[in-house]
Design an enzyme around this catalytic site. Structure first.
Site, PDB file in Angstrom:
ATOM      1  N   TYR A   1       1.349   3.050 -14.221  1.00 49.26           N
ATOM      2  CA  TYR A   1       1.677   2.269 -13.017  1.00 49.26           C
ATOM      3  C   TYR A   1       3.160   1.907 -13.011  1.00 49.26           C
ATOM      4  CZ  TYR A   1       1.165  -1.495  -9.510  1.00 49.26           C
ATOM      5  OH  TYR A   1       1.279  -2.301  -8.396  1.00 49.26           O
TER       6      TYR A   1
ATOM      7  N   LYS B   1       5.904   2.941 -10.231  1.00 45.40           N
ATOM      8  CA  LYS B   1       6.546   1.929  -9.382  1.00 45.40           C
ATOM      9  C   LYS B   1       8.071   1.922  -9.550  1.00 45.40           C
ATOM     10  CE  LYS B   1       3.237   0.117  -6.949  1.00 45.40           C
ATOM     11  NZ  LYS B   1       3.258   0.170  -5.476  1.00 45.40           N
TER      12      LYS B   1
HETATM   13  N1  LIG Z   1      -2.073  -6.984  -6.044  1.00 44.33           N
HETATM   14  C1  LIG Z   1      -1.022  -7.046  -6.843  1.00 44.33           C
HETATM   15  O1  LIG Z   1      -0.990  -7.833  -7.824  1.00 44.33           O
HETATM   16  C2  LIG Z   1       0.206  -6.204  -6.557  1.00 44.33           C
HETATM   17  C3  LIG Z   1       1.390  -6.524  -7.231  1.00 44.33           C
HETATM   18  C4  LIG Z   1       2.524  -5.752  -7.009  1.00 44.33           C
HETATM   19  C5  LIG Z   1       2.485  -4.692  -6.137  1.00 44.33           C
HETATM   20  N2  LIG Z   1       1.310  -4.383  -5.493  1.00 44.33           N
HETATM   21  C6  LIG Z   1       1.340  -3.217  -4.614  1.00 44.33           C
HETATM   22  O2  LIG Z   1       1.065  -3.614  -3.278  1.00 44.33           O
HETATM   23  C7  LIG Z   1       0.419  -2.539  -2.588  1.00 44.33           C
HETATM   24  C8  LIG Z   1      -0.871  -3.069  -1.961  1.00 44.33           C
HETATM   25  O3  LIG Z   1      -1.710  -3.543  -3.022  1.00 44.33           O
HETATM   26  P1  LIG Z   1      -2.955  -4.505  -2.770  1.00 44.33           P
HETATM   27  O4  LIG Z   1      -2.981  -5.449  -3.914  1.00 44.33           O
HETATM   28  O5  LIG Z   1      -2.953  -5.007  -1.381  1.00 44.33           O
HETATM   29  O6  LIG Z   1      -4.148  -3.453  -2.993  1.00 44.33           O
HETATM   30  P2  LIG Z   1      -5.629  -3.426  -2.373  1.00 44.33           P
HETATM   31  O7  LIG Z   1      -6.421  -2.580  -3.312  1.00 44.33           O
HETATM   32  O8  LIG Z   1      -6.084  -4.807  -2.108  1.00 44.33           O
HETATM   33  O9  LIG Z   1      -5.417  -2.655  -0.995  1.00 44.33           O
HETATM   34  C9  LIG Z   1      -4.926  -1.338  -1.007  1.00 44.33           C
HETATM   35  C10 LIG Z   1      -5.378  -0.610   0.227  1.00 44.33           C
HETATM   36  O10 LIG Z   1      -4.882   0.746   0.105  1.00 44.33           O
HETATM   37  C11 LIG Z   1      -5.921   1.642   0.431  1.00 44.33           C
HETATM   38  N3  LIG Z   1      -5.707   2.927  -0.255  1.00 44.33           N
HETATM   39  C12 LIG Z   1      -5.932   3.216  -1.563  1.00 44.33           C
HETATM   40  N4  LIG Z   1      -5.602   4.494  -1.814  1.00 44.33           N
HETATM   41  C13 LIG Z   1      -5.167   5.013  -0.642  1.00 44.33           C
HETATM   42  C14 LIG Z   1      -4.700   6.292  -0.258  1.00 44.33           C
HETATM   43  N5  LIG Z   1      -4.645   7.316  -1.125  1.00 44.33           N
HETATM   44  N6  LIG Z   1      -4.297   6.478   1.023  1.00 44.33           N
HETATM   45  C15 LIG Z   1      -4.378   5.469   1.926  1.00 44.33           C
HETATM   46  N7  LIG Z   1      -4.841   4.247   1.621  1.00 44.33           N
HETATM   47  C16 LIG Z   1      -5.223   4.015   0.358  1.00 44.33           C
HETATM   48  C17 LIG Z   1      -7.198   0.934  -0.006  1.00 44.33           C
HETATM   49  O11 LIG Z   1      -8.351   1.461   0.644  1.00 44.33           O
HETATM   50  C18 LIG Z   1      -6.899  -0.514   0.357  1.00 44.33           C
HETATM   51  O12 LIG Z   1      -7.284  -0.829   1.676  1.00 44.33           O
HETATM   52  C19 LIG Z   1       0.199  -1.427  -3.627  1.00 44.33           C
HETATM   53  O13 LIG Z   1       1.262  -0.509  -3.546  1.00 44.33           O
HETATM   54  C20 LIG Z   1       0.280  -2.182  -4.949  1.00 44.33           C
HETATM   55  O14 LIG Z   1       0.665  -1.334  -6.006  1.00 44.33           O
HETATM   56  C21 LIG Z   1       0.177  -5.119  -5.677  1.00 44.33           C
END
Ligand SMILES: NC(=O)c1ccc[n+]([C@@H]2O[C@H](COP(=O)([O-])OP(=O)(O)OC[C@H]3O[C@@H](n4cnc5c(N)ncnc54)[C@H](O)[C@@H]3O)[C@@H](O)[C@H]2O)c1
Length: 274
Positions: A174, A178
């Site tokens: 990851y 990133k």
């Molecule tokens: N939650 C955290 O702690 C966190 C921290 C830092 C960064 N992020 C980043 O923020 C972004 C959103 O994360 P989140 O926590 O909202 O995740 P989440 O799992 O709550 O939501 C992600 C969404 O992306 C969709 N998805 C997954 N794979 C996909 C694909 N191949 N094509 C299209 N859609 C797809 C899922 O169905 C879901 O609706 C991600 O890039 C994640 O890496 C999250």
């Protein structure tokens, strides 16, 4: 926030992407294409965004999208342009979390490939195809009261992570992906500035979404309490903390900001040991 245009939101079915759709709708967006690999979840977001919208002309649609698949990204970007006429804002949130916690000597090659496919291939495809569409759009005025602020053809907001900037223990697939996501955002920002397209990367800390809840199940010893020890603000990030940052980067209020890695981490970076 002067949000009046059309948004293309990937990963809009849940978590940060869904919160971004709801905040954009509430702040006056005219249209949103909610794109997600989970079409049912995207359709639910469309219904909630429509209920939250404040622009009388608001319209939202859902589309299936797999960001790691070139044809799927091409179809979604084409649908956005055909159906809404213009992409004013792209908020790229689609992503997946970790499958476990492993030191580098035990890390799985398949996990690295999976993370690169979703995050790096996905961010490359979205940024490349959306930039191409934005470059062809007419220049819109940023602020008619202050013409010196120039024009805009669009704003792209990419979800990186705290892990775009810092190593995170036992999460090498990851973290590697990133870091690369931030590299794509910065390069695109540098190249696209001349075309009046801005690109910024939001780097959230631990955000309370389905992704984080899954990480807590598979990362040995990760609990809300263990995470709070590293967060000066002493709470997990809300998806709405991140969505509000996305709103700012979409808005003309950030017209002079591009290429930024913007931490939304509750002060976590302050606790890094030097
Ligand atoms: N939650 C955290 O702690 C966190 C921290 C830092 C960064 N992020 C980043 O923020 C972004 C959103 O994360 P989140 O926590 O909202 O995740 P989440 O799992 O709550 O939501 C992600 C969404 O992306 C969709 N998805 C997954 N794979 C996909 C694909 N191949 N094509 C299209 N859609 C797809 C899922 O169905 C879901 O609706 C991600 O890039 C994640 O890496 C999250």
């Amino acid at each position: 926030m002067d949000i009046t245009g059309n948004a293309f939101v990937t990963g809009g079915g849940d978590g940060i992407g869904k919160a971004s759709c709801l905040v954009l709708a509430k702040e006056g967006a005219k249209g949103i294409l909610v794109a997600d690999i989970n079409l049912k979840a995207a359709e639910e977001t469309v219904a909630e965004a429509t209920a939250a919208s404040t622009n009388p002309s608001f319209r939202a649609e859902a589309i299936y999208l797999d960001v790691s698949d070139e044809d799927s990204v091409k179809k979604a970007v084409a649908r956005m342009v055909e159906s809404f006429g213009r992409i004013d804002y792209c908020v790229h949130c689609a992503g997946t979390g970790i499958t476990g916690s492993r030191p580098v000597d035990e890390a799985k090659f398949d996990d690295l490939k999976g993370s690169l496919a979703i995050h790096v291939h996905g961010t490359f495809l979205i940024t490349s195809l959306v930039s191409a569409a934005m470059k062809k759009q007419d220049l819109a005025t940023v602020d008619s009261a202050h013409p010196e602020r120039g024009g805009t053809r669009g704003s792209i907001v990419i979800l990186g992570s705290y892990a775009s900037l810092f190593p995170v223990r036992y999460m090498v697939p990851y973290t590697a992906a990133k870091h690369a996501v931030l590299a794509i955002a910065k390069t695109a920002a540098m190249e696209s500035a001349a075309h009046n397209v801005r690109v910024n990367c939001i780097c959230p800390g631990w955000t309370d979404t389905p992704m984080l809840r899954h990480s807590m199940e598979v990362y040995e010893g990760m609990t809300a309490d263990s995470l709070l020890e590293t967060i000066p603000i002493n709470r997990l990030c809300s998806s709405y903390d991140v969505a509000d940052a996305a709103l700012f980067f979409c808005s003309p209020r950030s017209s002079y900001v591009t290429g930024l890695a913007y931490l939304v981490d509750g002060g976590m970076a302050l606790t890094m040991k030097t």
